[in-house]
Enzyme design. Structure first.
Site, short mmCIF file in Angstrom:
data_model
loop_
_atom_site.label_atom_id
_atom_site.label_comp_id
_atom_site.label_asym_id
_atom_site.label_seq_id
_atom_site.Cartn_x
_atom_site.Cartn_y
_atom_site.Cartn_z
N ARG A 147 -8.87 1.26 8.85
CA ARG A 147 -8.50 -0.12 9.19
C ARG A 147 -9.59 -0.81 9.99
O ARG A 147 -9.41 -1.98 10.36
CB ARG A 147 -7.21 -0.12 10.00
CG ARG A 147 -5.95 -0.36 9.19
CD ARG A 147 -4.80 -0.33 10.17
NE ARG A 147 -3.61 -1.00 9.79
CZ ARG A 147 -2.51 -0.41 9.33
NH1 ARG A 147 -2.51 0.87 9.09
NH2 ARG A 147 -1.42 -1.10 9.11
N ARG A 182 -0.08 -8.49 13.79
CA ARG A 182 -0.64 -7.61 12.75
C ARG A 182 -1.56 -8.38 11.80
O ARG A 182 -2.59 -7.87 11.39
CB ARG A 182 0.50 -6.93 11.97
CG ARG A 182 1.17 -5.85 12.82
CD ARG A 182 2.49 -5.44 12.25
NE ARG A 182 2.37 -4.66 11.03
CZ ARG A 182 3.36 -4.48 10.17
NH1 ARG A 182 4.54 -5.05 10.37
NH2 ARG A 182 3.19 -3.75 9.11
N ARG A 189 11.75 -6.26 4.96
CA ARG A 189 11.47 -4.83 4.73
C ARG A 189 12.42 -3.95 5.53
O ARG A 189 12.73 -4.24 6.68
CB ARG A 189 10.02 -4.53 5.15
CG ARG A 189 9.64 -3.09 4.91
CD ARG A 189 8.19 -2.97 4.70
NE ARG A 189 7.45 -2.92 5.97
CZ ARG A 189 6.15 -2.65 6.04
NH1 ARG A 189 5.46 -2.43 4.94
NH2 ARG A 189 5.55 -2.62 7.19
N LYS A 245 0.83 -1.21 0.00
CA LYS A 245 0.00 0.00 0.00
C LYS A 245 0.87 1.26 0.00
O LYS A 245 0.64 2.18 -0.78
CB LYS A 245 -0.91 0.03 1.25
CG LYS A 245 -1.84 -1.15 1.38
CD LYS A 245 -2.75 -1.00 2.59
CE LYS A 245 -2.04 -1.01 3.93
NZ LYS A 245 -1.40 -2.27 4.31
N ARG A 295 11.69 -1.89 11.17
CA ARG A 295 10.68 -1.38 12.10
C ARG A 295 10.42 -2.40 13.21
O ARG A 295 10.39 -3.59 12.94
CB ARG A 295 9.38 -1.12 11.35
CG ARG A 295 9.36 0.20 10.64
CD ARG A 295 8.20 0.36 9.70
NE ARG A 295 6.94 -0.24 10.14
CZ ARG A 295 5.81 -0.16 9.43
NH1 ARG A 295 5.79 0.47 8.27
NH2 ARG A 295 4.70 -0.72 9.86
#
Ligand code: AMP
Length: 220
Positions: A90, A173, A129, A15, A162
């Site tokens: 969300r 998540r 990531r 996204k 992160r």
């Protein structure tokens, strides 16, 4: 013409990557509640402190916190021609609040594109990531590496992993996503405003799929 677009998708679906590209192409801002919350934390604001524990554990922060942020952001002049929402809404209450906000502000309703990626690939993407804490540019050690290892292409800053891209937080998540965010596909689907695109493959191809999908999407 005003463009108000929501990119839906699980964590790691791309996204943020696609929102940045679309925002640059259309000259409208990307409104990423995740980026805004991380910025609030860096600045040490009360809101940032409140969000910290939720975020690092991979849980959603309370609706009223993010709704307030979006309301303030949408009111700024650079968002007058539209915005690309990434990571918001969300939850159903957030989606309802956004509908109300857009209507109150006399803005066009949103179009919604859901980016679909199989869970096994999402896990690979999140684990590799790396993010630039300064300009939020997203990278991946294998799929989208920076030109110089560990450094942001744009600002040269150190890239980080992160805290919520660690394995335990990733699991939470996904659970949060399934329970609270996935139902939004029904919420928007019922209105005929939702389009779904395959989020695997080359970044450029995915961007084109989103653009093509938007041509056919009704305003909901
Ligand atoms: P993101 O960068 O979009 O993956 O967001 C990182 C984290 O920020 C999420 O795991 C949540 O803890 C929090 N967050 C971001 N956007 C929202 C939202 N719309 N509602 C609740 N929590 C959010």
């Amino acid at each position: 013409m005003q463009r108000n677009l929501i990119l839906l998708g699980a964590p790691g679906a791309g996204k943020g990557t696609q929102a940045q590209r679309l925002a640059a192409r259309w000259g409208i801002p990307q409104i990423s509640t995740g980026d805004m919350l991380r910025e609030a934390r860096r600045q040490g604001t009360e809101l940032g402190k409140k969000a910290q524990a939720y975020m690092d554990g991979g849980q959603l922060v309370p609706d009223e916190v993010v709704i307030g942020l979006v309301e303030e952001r949408l009111g700024r002049p650079d968002a007058k021609d539209g915005a690309i929402f990434d990571g918001f809404p969300r939850t159903t209450p957030q989606a309802e609040a956004l509908d109300g906000l857009l209507a109150r502000m006399g803005r066009d309703p949103v179009k919604v594109v859901a980016i679909e990626v199989p869970e096994a690939e999402l896990t690979l993407r999140l684990g590799g990531r790396r993010s630039c804490p300064k300009d939020n540019a997203p990278y991946h050690v294998t799929f989208n590496p920076p030109k110089v290892s560990g450094k942001c292409d744009r600002c040269g800053g150190e890239l980080i992993l992160r805290p919520d891209d660690r394995p335990e937080a990733i699991k939470t998540r996904f659970v949060e996503y399934q329970a609270k965010t996935a139902p939004l596909t029904d919420y928007y689907g019922r209105r005929g405003t939702l389009r779904t695109v395959d989020g695997t493959g080359e970044l450029e191809s995915i961007l084109e799929r989103i653009t093509v999908a938007l041509e056919g999407a009704a305003h909901g």
